[in-house]
Scaffold this motif. Structure first.
Motif, mmCIF file in Angstrom:
data_model
loop_
_atom_site.group_PDB
_atom_site.id
_atom_site.type_symbol
_atom_site.label_atom_id
_atom_site.label_comp_id
_atom_site.label_asym_id
_atom_site.label_seq_id
_atom_site.Cartn_x
_atom_site.Cartn_y
_atom_site.Cartn_z
ATOM 1 N N HIS A 508 70.475 22.539 6.671
ATOM 2 C CA HIS A 508 70.492 21.172 7.185
ATOM 3 C C HIS A 508 71.787 20.450 6.825
ATOM 4 N N GLU A 509 72.367 20.761 5.660
ATOM 5 C CA GLU A 509 73.606 20.099 5.271
ATOM 6 C C GLU A 509 74.765 20.497 6.174
ATOM 7 N N HIS A 510 74.657 21.655 6.819
ATOM 8 C CA HIS A 510 75.668 22.073 7.790
ATOM 9 C C HIS A 510 75.315 21.608 9.200
ATOM 10 N N ALA A 511 74.020 21.493 9.483
ATOM 11 C CA ALA A 511 73.594 21.079 10.826
ATOM 12 C C ALA A 511 73.873 19.605 11.077
ATOM 13 N N ALA A 512 73.693 18.758 10.055
ATOM 14 C CA ALA A 512 73.837 17.316 10.257
ATOM 15 C C ALA A 512 75.204 16.928 10.824
ATOM 16 N N PRO A 513 76.353 17.366 10.241
ATOM 17 C CA PRO A 513 77.644 16.965 10.810
ATOM 18 C C PRO A 513 77.887 17.501 12.218
ATOM 19 N N LEU A 514 77.190 18.571 12.599
ATOM 20 C CA LEU A 514 77.369 19.105 13.954
ATOM 21 C C LEU A 514 76.748 18.200 15.008
ATOM 22 N N MET A 515 75.794 17.330 14.606
ATOM 23 C CA MET A 515 75.062 16.513 15.568
ATOM 24 C C MET A 515 75.952 15.499 16.289
ATOM 25 N N CYS A 516 77.061 15.125 15.666
ATOM 26 C CA CYS A 516 78.022 14.261 16.359
ATOM 27 C C CYS A 516 79.406 14.895 16.359
ATOM 28 N N GLY A 517 79.936 15.217 15.155
ATOM 29 C CA GLY A 517 81.273 15.800 15.077
ATOM 30 C C GLY A 517 81.375 17.107 15.833
ATOM 31 N N GLY A 518 80.409 18.002 15.604
ATOM 32 C CA GLY A 518 80.429 19.280 16.309
ATOM 33 C C GLY A 518 80.224 19.121 17.802
ATOM 34 N N ALA A 519 79.297 18.235 18.183
ATOM 35 C CA ALA A 519 79.021 18.021 19.605
ATOM 36 C C ALA A 519 80.213 17.404 20.323
ATOM 37 N N THR A 520 80.955 16.556 19.624
ATOM 38 C CA THR A 520 82.102 15.883 20.238
ATOM 39 C C THR A 520 83.187 16.887 20.635
ATOM 40 N N VAL A 521 83.565 17.773 19.712
ATOM 41 C CA VAL A 521 84.647 18.719 20.017
ATOM 42 C C VAL A 521 84.162 19.842 20.936
ATOM 43 N N PHE A 522 82.909 20.276 20.767
ATOM 44 C CA PHE A 522 82.399 21.352 21.620
ATOM 45 C C PHE A 522 82.282 20.890 23.064
#
Length: 705
Positions: A508-522
């Motif tokens: 979860h500590e890796h999934a949380a930043p992907l919810m906005c930061g990861g989604a933005t660049v992807f």
């Protein structure tokens, strides 16, 4: 009888500002007392007063319009568009409707009334904003459901349904304008007779009719009332009628449909005895009582309520009565509560509203006990001073929503922009599903899920229907909607359609930043034509940049990273960069080949004179971070190389799901620093981000109670 006519009393003059020394000093309107108390303006109004369509709420320009309001061009007056009560959220004024219109969903069982008969269809009122349609091809016809519709059927269309007829049907499909198509092909649908119609609230969740496993059932009535059918339309329209057995007899299987159809389209009521009429009235009274107390209306509550009504009636001396008002209604509620106390006591969730399971409670407490979907949880908000404030939020778990216990939350640069606003912070949430609404099919208790920047959309506009709901005019996004909850909290409630499953094995500590930061660049790499053969440039190795490097590299692209110095070169290369360029002190940049796609992930604009010459003809530039001021760039190089400046928000849901799947499959994860999710931890995390010392995403970890 003498009539006395009293002289009209003069209207009270509006109170001046000098009469209220304790006015709010935040420059806003105190809705608990005045929306506009200037002597020359309209009468004062409390936030609890009801406004009607067309009525001016305020003309103070500092207020923004919300749902249920409208502002005319070249005007500052906020006008109500619905009848309801005023709601204030910071500087946002909304009007909460007294009763929301029904929003159809495929598969809903609805009760409706024929409004208009057209050549090949009927127009049906189902309580929705737009009339539903019932095509001639979607009903049973005498002779069998598979018989071809003929011109004779069209000419005799009124023999099946005519204006004013009531029917029960199922929502078959939805259209772009929000209207629904119905069908009555099943034998359990068709024209309604031998009963009574009633209308209650029916939003599909909370008080009133809720979506349930069974919307139609038969009650064995007491006192010789026989059998009574109850049809609970999800739209809030209800039909209670005498049960009529379908006489099969010796009818051949090939003629059964024809015989049944003749009954389905009959407009003649059967004879209904007084005992049955009384029990129908009693059931109707039970439903009215449930609605008045704000309780759910479904098979379980209506059946138990009816049984309790019969028991209460038996305790009274004298003739049986279907009346359920006054003391009799209170005793019925007490009886109903006592029968359900065991189920209420078994609820162990710590966030449910508190109230003991005693039987001598007021109706408001009874509502809290039976409504296990009212949730109270802790949140962390911004403030005018920029300090983090701990608070509480109470929300209702609706039929299409999930209750999430937050375990981790990412800290995004956008949160910094809102720390001076009285709103709950955080939009990179990860946690565990604790409860689901009645119509949620995609998640179960215990599932690992997350959510991001967008919370909801209209679902029926062009953008929503083409997979671009992030551009919906009615989109609900962080900082603009749902200001009473976020990921800096113990729990959150979101529509299930905007919640995403976290892949198994992903922390979860890796999934949380992907919810906005990861989604933005992807979203840039996935939605704007980036190919494995392209060269992708990334400016900045930070919260967004280090994720962009990983995604682009795993997609097979050549990744050229630009940073001010060599201090992050080793890390950038470990993330997958194929080339690293330090830009500080260089008048021009030397790269091994032109850049097809350039992602700007820094919080400031780069020196465009350095980067435009290395762009490939027809290349694209993507400014991804939020910065104040105007976007300025040299004009002629854009024209000469036919470059494109492409805006990009966050990922639509289908892209967001692909991002999580891609990250899980390729082991992409952010570099994080963790902090406790409390006031001190949040402030320390924000301070580190503001000082530019974060490596590379801050993650708040929920503290166990």
């Amino acid at each position: 009888m003498a009539i006395t006519i009293l002289a009209p009393a003069p209207a009270a003059s509006p109170r001046s500002r000098s009469d209220s020394p304790d006015e709010s000093d935040d420059g806003g309107v105190d809705l608990e007392r005045d929306l506009d108390d200037r002597p020359t303006k309209r009468a004062r109004r409390s936030a609890k007063d009801i406004v009607t369509p067309g009525e001016t709420v305020t003309d103070d320009p500092q207020w923004m319009r919300g749902h249920g309001t409208w502002i005319a061009p070249a005007s500052t007056e906020i006008v109500a568009t619905v009848a309801g009560t005023i709601q204030k959220t910071n500087k946002l004024l909304s009007v909460r409707p007294l009763r929301a219109r029904y929003t159809p969903e495929i598969g809903d069982l609805v009760v409706g009334r024929i409004i208009e008969v057209q050549s090949k269809r009927w127009r049906v009122d189902v309580g929705a904003p737009v009339l539903a349609g019932l095509p001639l091809s979607a009903i049973n016809l005498p002779g069998g459901i598979l018989r071809k519709r003929t011109e004779t059927d069209e000419l005799q269309i009124r023999t099946f349904f005519s204006e004013g007829d009531l029917l029960v049907a199922e929502v078959q499909s939805l259209h772009q304008d929000g209207s629904a198509s119905l069908h009555t092909r099943s034998l359990k649908y068709g024209k309604l007779r031998n009963g009574v119609f009633m209308s209650v609230s029916g939003t599909g969740g909370g008080g009133g009719v809720v979506r349930a496993r069974r919307q139609v059932w038969t009650i064995d009535a007491a006192h010789g009332g026989g059998k009574v059918d109850v049809i609970l339309g999800v739209n809030g329209y209800i039909w209670i009628s005498k049960h009529v057995e379908v006489a099969g007899g010796d009818t051949a299987i090939t003629r059964m449909e024809e015989n049944v159809s003749s009954t389905v389209y009959s407009s003649q009521n059967d004879e209904i005895g007084p005992e049955t009429r009384k029990e129908i009235a009693r059931i109707r009274g039970v439903i009215n009582l449930l609605v008045e107390e704000g309780l759910r209306v479904d098979e379980d509550m209506v059946s138990k309520g009816y049984e309790a009504a019969v028991m209460v009636d038996a305790e009274e001396q004298g003739e049986s009565s279907a009346y359920l008002g006054g003391d009799k209604g209170k005793r019925l509620l007490t009886q109903l509560l006592s029968e359900n106390s065991a189920a209420i006591a078994s609820i162990s969730s710590p966030v449910l509203l508190k109230g003991g399971p005693g039987v001598s409670l007021p109706s408001t407490t009874l509502t809290m006990l039976v409504h296990v979907d009212m949730v109270d949880f802790t949140v962390f908000k911004g403030s005018k001073e920029g300090k983090i404030v701990k608070g509480q939020t109470t929300r209702e778990l609706k039929h299409d929503e999930v209750l999430i216990k937050v375990t981790h939350s990412g800290l995004c640069g956008t949160d910094e922009h809102y720390k001076h606003v009285d709103m709950v912070l955080g939009h990179e949430g990860a946690g565990i599903v604790e409860e689901t609404g009645s119509s949620v099919k995609t998640f179960r208790k215990g599932d690992s899920v997350g959510w991001g920047y967008q919370h909801n959309s209209c679902g029926h506009c062009k953008q929503c229907l083409t997979g671009h709901e992030t551009l919906c005019a009615e989109r609900a996004m962080y900082g603009y909607a749902d200001l009473d909850q976020g990921s800096f909290s113990t729990h959150a409630i979101w529509p299930a359609n905007f919640v995403f499953a976290i892949p198994s094995g992903m922390k979860h500590e890796h999934a949380a930043p992907l919810m906005c930061g990861g989604a933005t660049v992807f979203n840039v790499l996935r939605s704007h034509g980036v190919l494995p053969t392209h060269r992708v440039g990334i400016i900045g190795v930070g919260g967004l940049g280090h994720l962009a490097i990983q995604f682009a590299a795993k997609m097979g692209c050549q990744v050229i990273v630009f940073s001010s110095s060599d201090s992050k070169k080793e890390e950038a290369m470990s993330f997958g960069a194929t080339e690293f360029i330090a830009t500080k002190g260089s008048s021009e940049l030397h790269v091994s080949g032109p850049i097809d796609h350039l992602l700007v992930t820094t919080s400031f604009q780069p020196d465009w004179k350095q980067f435009l010459p290395i762009m490939a003809p027809g290349g694209s530039i993507y400014p991804l971070s939020v910065a104040s001021g105007d976007f300025t760039i040299p004009y002629m190089p854009i024209l000469a190389s036919e470059l494109r400046i492409q805006g990009s928000l966050v990922a639509a849901r289908n892209v967001h799901r692909e991002m999580l799947e891609f990250a899980g499959r390729h082991g992409i994860k952010p570099v994080v620093e963790t902090f406790p999710m409390d006031v001190e931890g949040i402030e320390a995390c924000m301070k580190r981000l503001d000082e530019g010392k974060m490596r590379y995403r801050g993650v708040l970890v929920a503290q166990e109670a």
